[in-house]
Design an enzyme around this catalytic site. Structure first.
Site, PDB file in Angstrom:
ATOM      1  N   CYS A 120       2.552   0.350  -2.694  1.00 26.05           N
ATOM      2  CA  CYS A 120       2.465   0.472  -4.154  1.00 26.05           C
ATOM      3  C   CYS A 120       3.481  -0.418  -4.869  1.00 26.05           C
ATOM      4  O   CYS A 120       3.834  -0.165  -6.027  1.00 26.05           O
ATOM      5  CB  CYS A 120       2.666   1.931  -4.555  1.00 26.05           C
ATOM      6  SG  CYS A 120       1.485   3.026  -3.763  1.00 26.05           S
ATOM      7  N   CYS A 137       5.877   8.122 -10.936  1.00 23.71           N
ATOM      8  CA  CYS A 137       5.498   8.944  -9.784  1.00 23.71           C
ATOM      9  C   CYS A 137       5.426  10.416 -10.173  1.00 23.71           C
ATOM     10  O   CYS A 137       4.766  11.206  -9.519  1.00 23.71           O
ATOM     11  CB  CYS A 137       6.484   8.743  -8.633  1.00 23.71           C
ATOM     12  SG  CYS A 137       8.139   9.390  -8.947  1.00 23.71           S
TER      13      CYS A 137
HETATM   14  S1  SF4 Z   1       4.096   8.427  -2.777  1.00 26.53           S
HETATM   15 FE1  SF4 Z   1       3.363   7.329  -4.600  1.00 26.53          FE
HETATM   16  S2  SF4 Z   1       4.417   5.373  -4.458  1.00 26.53           S
HETATM   17 FE2  SF4 Z   1       4.513   6.312  -2.419  1.00 26.53          FE
HETATM   18  S3  SF4 Z   1       2.706   5.563  -1.278  1.00 26.53           S
HETATM   19 FE3  SF4 Z   1       2.133   7.473  -2.271  1.00 26.53          FE
HETATM   20  S4  SF4 Z   1       1.193   6.767  -4.217  1.00 26.53           S
HETATM   21 FE4  SF4 Z   1       2.420   5.099  -3.453  1.00 26.53          FE
END
Ligand code: SF4
Length: 252
Positions: A219, A244
């Site tokens: 991401c 997030c």
């Molecule tokens: S926790 Fe959030 S930032 Fe981390 S991989 Fe999953 S979607 Fe992506």
């Protein structure tokens, strides 16, 4: 360092001093990105014993695990890591870093189901849910015994960060001491302190793009200088440049 910057540093330190005075049960969060590092340095100068915690995920780049381990040793941070995973990553185990593992069964089951339905990994199919399970839930666990926490949020990072306050009272108190610092000021402060950056910040791609905001590996993409720092987060999803949830949801 310019006087203007010194005034800013003094102001940020005062915010932390007040918080430490007002809340005995206080900790500082560190993702080991540049803003976190500046915040941790400031907080440790105010109170060398302030606890440091970090929310890691199985999708963080290996470079983050390595950098965390190195900085923890160099700066004697005594960090506590919270992570949804079945096992402690070997690099953290070997370094003797405290890791609180949180159950992975629900995350694994939801990931498998999403992959079956959409043919995509959870971070691509349902990034909000992925962040909820891997970041927000562990953050709740990390702060459950605190009354306040300090973090490196800044209001020039992107569209979702413009309206925060230096101190927010929402059950759990959140302190944003470097809220008004710019990207250049953070980098200048770390340089002046002789603290090396996470190596991903030093990568310059052939078209001039750089990593300017660090997250999980799938991401995080490089961006141009003219973009907002967080534009490289969750690119290609409806969450692009967003959050997030750690800073937007009620943690306690
Ligand atoms: S926790 Fe959030 S930032 Fe981390 S991989 Fe999953 S979607 Fe992506």
């Amino acid at each position: 360092m310019y006087k203007f910057m010194q005034d800013k540093i003094t102001h940020s330190a005062e915010i932390i001093k007040d918080a430490v005075k007002n809340y005995q049960r206080i900790a500082v969060a560190c993702s080991f990105g540049k803003d976190s590092m500046a915040t941790v340095l400031l907080a440790r100068e105010v109170n060398p014993k302030i606890p440091v915690f970090s929310i890691l995920t199985v999708f963080k780049p290996q470079a983050t695990f390595e950098y965390l381990t190195k900085m923890n040793e160099q700066l004697k941070l005594n960090v506590t890591v919270y992570m949804v995973a079945r096992e402690v990553p070997p690099i953290l185990k070997d370094a003797g870093i405290a890791v609180k593992l949180l159950p992975a069964a629900r995350f694994e089951a939801e990931s498998a189901e999403l992959e079956m339905v959409y043919g995509k990994k959870i971070y691509a199919a349902a990034p909000d849910r992925c962040c909820e399970l891997l970041k927000v839930e562990p953050a709740k666990e990390a702060v459950k015994n605190y009354d306040a926490w300090v973090c490196g949020l800044r209001n020039t990072e992107g569209r979702t960060r413009k309206d925060y306050k230096e101190v927010e009272y929402r059950g759990l108190v959140k302190v944003n001491p470097i809220l008004t610092w710019t990207e250049e000021e953070v980098l200048g402060y770390l340089e002046a302190k002789g603290v090396e950056l996470h190596p991903w910040y030093n990568r310059v791609f052939s078209d001039g793009r750089k990593i300017r905001s660090l997250g999980c590996e799938p991401c995080t993409v490089p961006i141009y200088d003219w973009q907002d720092e967080r534009d490289g987060r969750w690119k290609g999803t409806n969450k692009c440049g967003g959050e997030c949830g750690i800073h937007t949801k009620k943690l306690k």
